[in-house]
Design an enzyme around this catalytic site. Structure first.
Site, PDB file in Angstrom:
ATOM      1  N   ASP A  70      37.150  10.945  28.881  1.00 12.26           N
ATOM      2  CA  ASP A  70      38.488  11.489  28.377  1.00 12.26           C
ATOM      3  C   ASP A  70      38.351  11.916  26.903  1.00 12.26           C
ATOM      4  O   ASP A  70      37.950  10.901  26.115  1.00 12.26           O
ATOM      5  CB  ASP A  70      39.550  10.816  28.764  1.00 12.26           C
ATOM      6  CG  ASP A  70      40.969  11.454  28.336  1.00 12.26           C
ATOM      7  OD1 ASP A  70      41.627  12.253  29.162  1.00 12.26           O
ATOM      8  OD2 ASP A  70      41.433  11.346  27.081  1.00 12.26           O
TER       9      ASP A  70
ATOM     10  N   ASN B  41      44.490  20.899  19.930  1.00  6.63           N
ATOM     11  CA  ASN B  41      45.320  22.083  20.093  1.00  6.63           C
ATOM     12  C   ASN B  41      46.358  22.380  18.952  1.00  6.63           C
ATOM     13  O   ASN B  41      46.635  23.388  18.651  1.00  6.63           O
ATOM     14  CB  ASN B  41      46.147  21.878  21.653  1.00  6.63           C
ATOM     15  CG  ASN B  41      45.120  22.080  22.801  1.00  6.63           C
ATOM     16  OD1 ASN B  41      44.216  22.970  22.465  1.00  6.63           O
ATOM     17  ND2 ASN B  41      45.314  21.377  23.956  1.00  6.63           N
TER      18      ASN B  41
ATOM     19  N   HIS C 152      44.825  26.609  20.983  1.00  5.30           N
ATOM     20  CA  HIS C 152      44.283  26.388  22.459  1.00  5.30           C
ATOM     21  C   HIS C 152      42.937  26.996  22.640  1.00  5.30           C
ATOM     22  O   HIS C 152      42.112  26.526  23.480  1.00  5.30           O
ATOM     23  CB  HIS C 152      45.419  26.811  23.269  1.00  5.30           C
ATOM     24  CG  HIS C 152      46.656  26.232  23.539  1.00  5.30           C
ATOM     25  ND1 HIS C 152      46.735  24.882  24.185  1.00  5.30           N
ATOM     26  CD2 HIS C 152      47.884  26.418  23.008  1.00  5.30           C
ATOM     27  CE1 HIS C 152      47.855  24.485  24.362  1.00  5.30           C
ATOM     28  NE2 HIS C 152      48.601  25.242  23.246  1.00  5.30           N
TER      29      HIS C 152
ATOM     30  N   ASP D 150      39.907  24.937  24.262  1.00  3.53           N
ATOM     31  CA  ASP D 150      38.993  25.507  25.417  1.00  3.53           C
ATOM     32  C   ASP D 150      37.672  25.221  24.895  1.00  3.53           C
ATOM     33  O   ASP D 150      36.690  24.873  25.531  1.00  3.53           O
ATOM     34  CB  ASP D 150      39.433  27.052  25.660  1.00  3.53           C
ATOM     35  CG  ASP D 150      40.733  26.923  26.683  1.00  3.53           C
ATOM     36  OD1 ASP D 150      41.187  25.868  26.842  1.00  3.53           O
ATOM     37  OD2 ASP D 150      41.173  28.193  26.486  1.00  3.53           O
TER      38      ASP D 150
ATOM     39  N   GLU E 207      41.409  17.437  29.735  1.00  8.03           N
ATOM     40  CA  GLU E 207      40.396  17.161  29.139  1.00  8.03           C
ATOM     41  C   GLU E 207      39.604  15.853  29.852  1.00  8.03           C
ATOM     42  O   GLU E 207      38.892  15.218  29.161  1.00  8.03           O
ATOM     43  CB  GLU E 207      40.886  16.747  27.531  1.00  8.03           C
ATOM     44  CG  GLU E 207      41.722  15.345  27.621  1.00  8.03           C
ATOM     45  CD  GLU E 207      43.191  15.919  27.698  1.00  8.03           C
ATOM     46  OE1 GLU E 207      44.113  14.982  27.097  1.00  8.03           O
ATOM     47  OE2 GLU E 207      43.449  16.713  28.245  1.00  8.03           O
TER      48      GLU E 207
END
Length: 244
Positions: A110, A118, A123, A127, A153
């Site tokens: 994670d 973000n 965002h 990504d 994530e």
């Protein structure tokens, strides 16, 4: 005429009958047979063309099916396996372990403080971070290992033919590779870390879901320990204790 007709189909060089002279009946029969052979040859060509087209359509259909299957089993952002495809592969590996005692392990990876990425960079940057982390994980693994994006994530890794220490060592390698990498985005160099939970199979694991669940609990322990670290899942309780 009889000899020539008998050679058709036996001799590859014979595809027609000779033109004959003689009585009107012989000439008429010869002409009729020659016409029949022409029609048979035409039908054979049509049949061959139809078979070739059917074979080509079958190849295209198989390619379309393969493309659709890949689309259904692939995460669109990272091109990794998605949860559905991963669980099928992991279930097969678990059955192999239960039958032949060939150990497997799972890692739950994670990205730490991903919401901050973000919030601070947008965002699109998030990504980009997910894509790059997925690449780094895949590049660190062996060919026999599998990795999937489970959503957000979080990534899950399936390791085959490994002991618990070997799985922990590979998890640590993944952690270091990501921590030491810079992720370029919009003229900036972003950096992230990951927390990893690791679990190796035991006789008490009834299915792969239990194995992943133990790795997930180890991930929470890694988060609680300050993040950017690897934690091993403790061995599950025996069946007798769990039943109680």
């Amino acid at each position: 005429l009889t000899k020539a007709a008998d050679r058709i189909g036996r001799d590859n060089g014979i595809t027609s009958l000779p033109r004959l002279r003689g009585s009107a009946e012989v000439i008429h029969l010869s002409t009729s047979l020659r016409s029949l052979l022409l029609r048979i040859g035409f039908v054979e060509r049509l049949t061959l063309e139809a078979e070739e087209k059917a074979a080509e359509d079958a190849r295209k259909f198989a390619n379309d099916i393969a493309s659709l299957r890949k689309l259904a089993e692939t995460d669109p952002l990272t091109n990794l396996m998605n949860r559905r495809a991963f669980m099928n592969a992991a279930a097969d590996a678990m059955r192999y372990y239960q039958r032949y005692n060939r150990a497997i392990a799972t890692l739950v990876v994670d990205i730490d403080h991903f919401k901050r990425v973000n919030d601070e960079h947008g965002h699109a940057a998030g990504d980009g971070v997910i894509r790059r982390v997925s690449e780094l994980i895949a590049q660190t693994l062996r060919e026999t290992d599998k990795v999937a994006r489970f959503g957000g994530e979080e990534f899950v890794v399936l390791l085959r033919e490994v002991s618990e220490p070997e799985a922990q060592e590979l998890a640590e390698r993944i952690r270091l590779v990501i921590a030491n990498s810079q992720i370029p985005f919009d003229g900036k160099e972003l950096s992230v870390t990951v927390s990893i939970g690791c679990a190796a199979t035991t006789a008490q694991d009834r299915d792969v879901e239990e194995l992943i669940e133990r790795a997930d609990r180890a991930l929470y322990a890694a988060k609680a320990a300050g993040r950017n670290c690897v934690r091993l899942a403790p061995a599950p309780a025996s069946n007798k204790v769990r039943a109680a």
